[in-house]
Design a protein around this motif. Structure first.
Motif, mmCIF file in Angstrom:
data_model
loop_
_atom_site.group_PDB
_atom_site.id
_atom_site.type_symbol
_atom_site.label_atom_id
_atom_site.label_comp_id
_atom_site.label_asym_id
_atom_site.label_seq_id
_atom_site.Cartn_x
_atom_site.Cartn_y
_atom_site.Cartn_z
ATOM 1 N N ARG A 111 0.833 -1.193 0.000
ATOM 2 C CA ARG A 111 0.000 0.000 0.000
ATOM 3 C C ARG A 111 0.872 1.249 0.000
ATOM 4 N N ARG A 112 0.365 2.311 -0.596
ATOM 5 C CA ARG A 112 1.147 3.533 -0.741
ATOM 6 C C ARG A 112 1.554 4.108 0.612
ATOM 7 N N ASN A 113 0.624 4.109 1.566
ATOM 8 C CA ASN A 113 0.941 4.665 2.882
ATOM 9 C C ASN A 113 2.053 3.887 3.570
#
Length: 248
Positions: free
Chosen positions: A192-194
């Motif tokens: 995930r980007r986060n």
């Protein structure tokens, strides 16, 4: 004079295996005439809800046709499918466990979720361990810990005493392997980007940041490759093609 009769122990084989007494029953045959006792209505009585075919019972929550209570109550909020619950550990608790001799750490063997769980410092790892800075004034030892997350206050307090904090990503399977002490499987990488932004930042002491790869005593070659791949977007440039205008 009483006589004792001892049954001779027989050897169990396929030829003498029988079902347990009372475990088998004859099939209940219904609708085969009045003489059987289960003819006509087949033991269900005359009409009614329980005499119908199928289950004969309403589904859970059915209230006879009126609006059930589940629909009468308003609903607010939602369930975040990406939410994670971390097991918080404060620095004063870690120091207390070290004073009791229940925790030991070194640069080559830092404290992980496995040591915290086995020592009783936490009772459930949930989705990972998060180190908090509460009780930083009681920290006296140089603590080396590898957790999922760590607050800025905790990082500053631990490094001031000569310790180290590194945050490593764990999914459910990797965290279970860490707790079980398994090292035969490759741990998952953040997707995930986060998570990618978090674990590639040195201010968060992410294990995929270039600074962490230089300072961590135990670094695998896979982490170096992941760091290069996940940080490649910062140096990549894209050229936009001009939009071709159609003639009027």
């Amino acid at each position: 004079m009483s006589s004792v009769i001892r049954a001779r122990a027989t050897r169990i084989s396929l030829s003498n295996l029988t079902p347990a007494l009372g475990s088998l029953h004859n099939q209940k045959r219904v609708g085969r005439g009045q003489g059987s006792g289960y003819g006509g209505t087949s033991g269900r009585g005359h009409k009614g809800q329980k005499a119908r075919s199928g289950n004969g019972k309403p589904k859970a929550g059915f209230e006879g046709g009126q609006t059930p209570i589940v629909k009468r109550f308003p609903k607010t909020g939602f369930i975040n499918m990406n939410r994670k619950v971390y097991a918080a550990v404060n620095l004063d608790r870690i120091q207390h466990w070290i004073d009791q001799g229940r925790l030991q750490s070194s640069p080559g063997k830092p404290i992980t979720a496995r040591e915290l769980l086995l020592s009783g410092c936490v009772h459930n790892v949930h989705d990972g361990i998060k180190v908090l800075g509460n009780g930083a004034e009681f920290l006296k030892s140089a603590v080396h810990i590898s957790a999922s997350r760590a607050s800025r206050t905790a990082i500053k307090a631990v490094e001031a005493k000569g310790g180290s904090v590194f945050c490593q990503y764990y999914n459910a399977l990797a965290l279970r392997d860490c707790v079980k002490g398994r090292a035969d499987r490759i741990s998952a990488a953040p997707t995930r980007r986060n998570d990618i932004l978090w674990y590639t930042e040195w201010r968060n002491r992410g294990y995929l940041s270039p600074e962490a790869l230089e300072k961590m005593p135990l670094v695998s070659e896979r982490w170096k490759e992941l760091s290069q791949q996940l940080l490649a977007f910062k140096t990549q440039s894209f050229t936009k093609k001009p939009i071709a205008q159609t003639p009027q």
